[in-house]
Design an enzyme around this catalytic site. Structure first.
Site, PDB file in Angstrom:
ATOM      1  N   LYS A   1      -3.474  -7.758  -5.635  1.00 53.05           N
ATOM      2  CA  LYS A   1      -4.823  -7.689  -5.059  1.00 53.05           C
ATOM      3  C   LYS A   1      -5.362  -9.099  -4.856  1.00 53.05           C
ATOM      4  O   LYS A   1      -5.973  -9.406  -3.815  1.00 53.05           O
ATOM      5  CB  LYS A   1      -5.750  -6.876  -5.984  1.00 53.05           C
ATOM      6  CG  LYS A   1      -5.471  -5.381  -5.945  1.00 53.05           C
ATOM      7  CD  LYS A   1      -6.168  -4.617  -7.084  1.00 53.05           C
ATOM      8  CE  LYS A   1      -5.664  -3.151  -7.081  1.00 53.05           C
ATOM      9  NZ  LYS A   1      -6.136  -2.375  -8.256  1.00 53.05           N
TER      10      LYS A   1
ATOM     11  N   GLN B   1      -9.411  -2.498 -13.557  1.00 57.23           N
ATOM     12  CA  GLN B   1      -8.055  -1.964 -13.457  1.00 57.23           C
ATOM     13  C   GLN B   1      -7.829  -0.924 -14.558  1.00 57.23           C
ATOM     14  O   GLN B   1      -8.058  -1.202 -15.730  1.00 57.23           O
ATOM     15  CB  GLN B   1      -7.045  -3.113 -13.572  1.00 57.23           C
ATOM     16  CG  GLN B   1      -5.613  -2.707 -13.321  1.00 57.23           C
ATOM     17  CD  GLN B   1      -5.351  -2.336 -11.859  1.00 57.23           C
ATOM     18  OE1 GLN B   1      -5.853  -2.980 -10.945  1.00 57.23           O
ATOM     19  NE2 GLN B   1      -4.587  -1.279 -11.654  1.00 57.23           N
TER      20      GLN B   1
ATOM     21  N   ASP C   1     -13.861   1.017  -5.648  1.00 62.52           N
ATOM     22  CA  ASP C   1     -12.836   2.053  -5.777  1.00 62.52           C
ATOM     23  C   ASP C   1     -13.375   3.448  -5.440  1.00 62.52           C
ATOM     24  O   ASP C   1     -12.583   4.394  -5.338  1.00 62.52           O
ATOM     25  CB  ASP C   1     -12.302   2.083  -7.222  1.00 62.52           C
ATOM     26  CG  ASP C   1     -10.949   1.404  -7.361  1.00 62.52           C
ATOM     27  OD1 ASP C   1     -10.250   1.257  -6.339  1.00 62.52           O
ATOM     28  OD2 ASP C   1     -10.595   1.035  -8.491  1.00 62.52           O
TER      29      ASP C   1
END
Lengths: 289, 289
Positions: free
Chosen positions: B50, B94, B117
């Site tokens: 990322k 994460q 997200d």
């Protein structure tokens, strides 16, 4: 088997009346505020029915009747007042609202902990993510789950087909059935060959507003058929989305119209009011101790 | 047709790099914060990828690496810091997190306007209610929608079957396809006779983590097949949930593994970071003027 929503609703009401009395004895008074803006005749009847049911069960019911020209700011201020009132556990704004008011803004303004209709994005999101917290859910589909449970229809591993994907019925219905382990198919106005889907349904939930859309030939023999429709046929008679007289010979279980899903919706609203009162009370007790 | 996620991702990256440069020229610097707690090797690779992608596109990337014994309170404080920082547009924690930390509490702590997200209940609820506002959506299913669009697969009126109903892929995938007008069936571990569903799918999305679960015989000839799986076969080779070598002869369009869905997920994360930056900037401009 005819799924008798009226009888089940009456039975649940008896239990709820006792529960409310027990809660009152501990000093907890489940309280529902219903706000109605304007003079829509159907809305007037719905609100009156909610009020009567609440009174019957001993639930405190506050009806706020406001004129059709109420401003959005005034409505938001009224909601804010009840959001701040810890004696109030559920707030419901009767839809539709007059044109000068943005329904989305109004629904968002209700405290998610008092969102007894389960329409806020946060509560919808918890439903769709199968959260294990307590959250209110749209009353009609939740009432249908109660009916299925009472009639021992276990959705796990079954194919459930939803006809009509509204945010009030079809979508939350599918989420509840998915959370209960069903394989779920959403069909709607754009679906091609609808019958090819409905004929494979073990559980068929129809919520389209189209009188007699679903015929006997669209139903899998033995299926459980739930009819959310409240339509008028060409003679003005109240009928459902399912051609009941013929479907009843094919279905294993079926809800009539009227007397099926309808009575369960208000009963579920009352259940959720009581539930929100109990959750709010636990929150208070936790913060005190 | 082979759906080449890698090529599409590269093409979108070129556009995004230019867009970021243009935004920078106006003083707007899209910024993504990624928080990683502990030393999970797979997570380390994901976070590194990322970061590299962000840097490649000119997106500001802040990686917060924290020890495995970080307390939940410290993590929530870190999130609160970035929630309050108006130079930060997207915050991603994460997963998975170490056992002492409640993932739900952490996801809820992220400002919904920075929830890149799309995992917060509010953003999930907006997706499931087909809200017309801007909201972030889980990156893998959103990337799949981008692929379908690019390959001119219009879901409207098609039967889309989702295999696997996770909150990260399957459920939001179904909601996106439903919002795009598809008839949507959710299948999962409890589904009986899975093949009877997959064989009727015009669009088949498989996200189960079971190597080669879907065989050529489970696929409708001409269907579009999207394989989200990243599995290892008995020889340790990276394979998908679809038996690609045989399925490719039946499917109309199909994603390979690797090189299909995978590259689109990170690209979508970058798209959403830029989008959140633009939305935040509009909010600032509106509040100023």
């Amino acid at each position: 088997m005819i799924i008798d929503g009226k009888a089940l609703s009456n039975q649940l009401d008896v239990n709820m009346k006792q529960e409310v009395a027990d809660l009152n004895a501990t000093g907890l008074y489940p309280t529902l505020v219903v706000i109605i803006v304007g003079n829509d005749p159907a809305s007037q009847i719905y609100v009156r029915n909610k009020h009567r049911k609440a009174v019957k069960l001993g639930i405190r019911s506050i009806i706020e009747r406001k004129p059709a020209d109420m401003t959005q700011a005034d409505l938001l201020a009224l909601i804010a007042k009840y959001n701040a009132d810890d004696q109030v556990h559920g707030i419901l704004v009767q839809l539709p609202l007059p044109k000068q008011i943005d329904e989305t803004a109004v629904i968002r303004a209700i405290d998610v902990k008092k969102d007894v209709d389960g329409f806020s994005p946060e509560n919808v999101g918890k439903l769709f993510a199968n959260s294990h917290e307590h959250y209110p859910v749209s009353c009609t589909p939740k009432g249908i789950m109660t009916m299925l449970d009472h009639y021992n229809v276990n959705p796990e591993g079954k194919h459930a087909v939803i006809v009509g994907d509204s945010n009030i019925v079809g979508r939350p219905m599918g989420a509840l059935l998915l959370n209960a382990g069903a394989t779920v198919t959403y069909t709607h106005i754009l679906t091609q060959d609808l019958s090819s889907f409905t004929r494979t349904a073990d559980i068929l939930v129809v919520a389209t507003g189209v009188a007699h859309l679903i015929k006997a030939g669209d139903i899998k023999p033995g299926a459980t058929v739930i009819d959310v429709g409240m339509d008028r046929d060409e003679n003005g008679k109240l009928v459902g989305d399912v051609d009941y007289d013929n479907a009843v010979r094919v279905a294993g279980n079926i809800t009539p119209v009227p007397g099926g899903v309808g009575p369960m919706t208000i009963t579920t609203l009352m259940q959720q009011t009581i539930e929100l009162a109990k959750v709010a009370n636990r929150r208070v007790l936790t913060s005190v101790h």
